[in-house]
Design an enzyme around this catalytic site. Structure first.
Site, short mmCIF file in Angstrom:
data_model
loop_
_atom_site.label_atom_id
_atom_site.label_comp_id
_atom_site.label_asym_id
_atom_site.label_seq_id
_atom_site.Cartn_x
_atom_site.Cartn_y
_atom_site.Cartn_z
N GLU A 189 -23.65 -29.60 -31.46
CA GLU A 189 -23.39 -29.66 -32.90
C GLU A 189 -24.50 -29.01 -33.72
OE1 GLU A 189 -20.75 -30.28 -34.34
OE2 GLU A 189 -19.57 -31.24 -32.78
N TYR A 242 -21.92 -33.86 -42.02
CA TYR A 242 -20.98 -33.35 -41.02
C TYR A 242 -21.40 -33.73 -39.61
CZ TYR A 242 -19.21 -30.52 -37.35
OH TYR A 242 -18.69 -30.17 -36.14
N ASP A 300 -15.70 -30.22 -41.92
CA ASP A 300 -16.49 -29.00 -41.78
C ASP A 300 -15.75 -27.87 -42.49
OD1 ASP A 300 -14.36 -28.40 -40.06
OD2 ASP A 300 -15.63 -27.08 -38.88
N CYS A 304 -6.13 -20.65 -38.49
CA CYS A 304 -6.25 -20.67 -39.95
C CYS A 304 -7.64 -20.17 -40.34
CB CYS A 304 -5.99 -22.08 -40.47
SG CYS A 304 -5.69 -22.16 -42.25
N CYS A 320 -0.95 -16.74 -39.21
CA CYS A 320 0.08 -17.70 -39.59
C CYS A 320 1.25 -17.72 -38.61
CB CYS A 320 0.57 -17.41 -41.00
SG CYS A 320 -0.73 -17.55 -42.26
N CYS A 369 0.78 -20.40 -36.19
CA CYS A 369 0.43 -21.71 -36.73
C CYS A 369 1.55 -22.73 -36.52
CB CYS A 369 0.11 -21.60 -38.21
SG CYS A 369 -0.40 -23.18 -38.94
N CYS A 400 3.32 -25.34 -44.67
CA CYS A 400 2.05 -24.94 -45.30
C CYS A 400 2.25 -24.67 -46.79
CB CYS A 400 1.49 -23.69 -44.62
SG CYS A 400 -0.03 -23.08 -45.38
#
Length: 320
Positions: free
Chosen positions: A42, A125, A143, A198, A205, A208, A214
């Site tokens: 992280e 975060y 995030d 995305c 798209c 997706c 959306c």
DNA sequence: AATGCGTGGTA
DNA sequence: TTACCAAGCAT
């Protein structure tokens, strides 16, 4: 009710199912990965792409499999092992976090958000991400990827606001499943969707799972409401410090201060740059910047003199 | 609250 | 080629 929530549970089902079928097999996601491994990942992933983190993370895990192992070494070793991930102060903070875990948390990564927030280099975060991904806790992870998916799929905007705001946070909280395991899956799934499909530029798209629902697509894919201002670089301390770091990382022994700060003409005149090997490319790049002496001093002091020169560590030490 | 902070791949 | 931008944090 928050905008978009009337879509019901299908949104979650679609995105989590997509994740199950399409998630990358990243080592810090495997069940055998320790909380320490998740923690290190992280920190490294802050503002840094996965592809560049992977090899460095592997090396760190082999060399420092637990916080105490890292804490036992000088922080300069962490900076060198950081390589070219960028933002090397993260290496210093990660080393300091390992020391804090060793001293205050019995050598383990703490498991709660509030405890994690006490560690250097850990913000909102990262604390939520580690609590969620390493410990399975129900935390609202937000995030840049998740913000972008929320902005498009639910708010109908091309991009999220310049900074996280209260409305975005409310939306994220409202979307988080009640069940612990489901919340972890949701966090990981939305983040991955933002990272792979995305995306900020040229979103895919067609791939997706929630294109049909959306809000941004439904609105005709309107343009962003603002133009992100780029990060300045040329002439900044950051540029000079980056060039300095490149020289120090590759150095095998202490680098004379005047080699970094002094005018190249004088260095050539007194022969300082002529002994041993040919002048490293990194040093040439530093000199090519022609940075004012004051700026060089500032760059040295800001990151190096305070944090690294105190180390007895050869490669990065700056002789007085 | 707005800035500063490294690095390198991509369009 | 230049500009964008990538799992943020600290001040």
């Amino acid at each position: 009710m928050e905008p978009g929530l009337q879509q019901g549970p299908q949104l979650h089902t679609e995105i989590i199912s997509w994740f199950t079928a399409n998630a990358r097999d990243l080592p810090w996601r495997r069940p055998e990965c320790s909380p320490w491994g998740v923690f290190v990942s992280e920190i490294m992933l802050q503002q840094t792409p996965v592809i560049r983190v992977l090899p460095v993370w592997q090396q760190w895990m082999e060399r420092w499999p637990a916080p105490a192992a890292l804490a036992a070494e000088p922080s300069g070793e962490a900076v060198r092992a950081w390589g070219r991930l960028g933002y090397p102060r993260r290496a210093l903070r990660l080393h300091a976090a390992a020391a804090a875990m060793t001293e205050r948390f019995n050598g383990s990564v703490p498991g709660t958000r509030d405890e994690l927030l006490t560690l250097p280099g850990v913000g909102t975060y990262t604390a939520a991400a580690v609590a969620s991904f390493a410990f399975g806790r129900r935390e609202t992870v937000v995030d840049t990827n998740i913000r972008r998916v929320h902005a498009r799929a639910l708010s109908g905007k091309a991009l999220p606001a310049p900074a996280l705001n209260a409305a975005e946070l409310r939306l994220a909280v409202a979307l988080l499943p009640d069940d612990d395991a489901a919340s972890v899956a949701w966090n990981a799934s939305v983040m991955e969707l933002g990272a792979l499909v995305c995306t900020a530029r040229s979103p895919k798209c067609a791939l997706c799972p929630v294109q049909r629902r959306c809000a941004w697509v439904a609105a005709g894919e309107p343009a962003p409401e603002y133009v992100p201002k780029g990060q300045t670089w040329a002439g900044t301390d950051r540029q000079v410090r980056g060039a300095l770091m490149a020289v120090l990382r590759q150095a095998r022994e202490p680098v004379p201060r005047k080699l970094l700060v002094g005018p190249p003409e004088l260095l050539a005149a007194d022969g300082a740059a002529e002994d041993a090997d040919p002048e490293p490319a990194a040093l040439s790049k530093l000199h090519a910047l022609r940075a004012p002496a004051g700026q060089l001093e500032r760059a040295l002091t800001g990151l190096l003199a305070d944090k690294l020169a105190e180390e007895s560590d050869a490669g990065l030490q700056l002789p007085a």
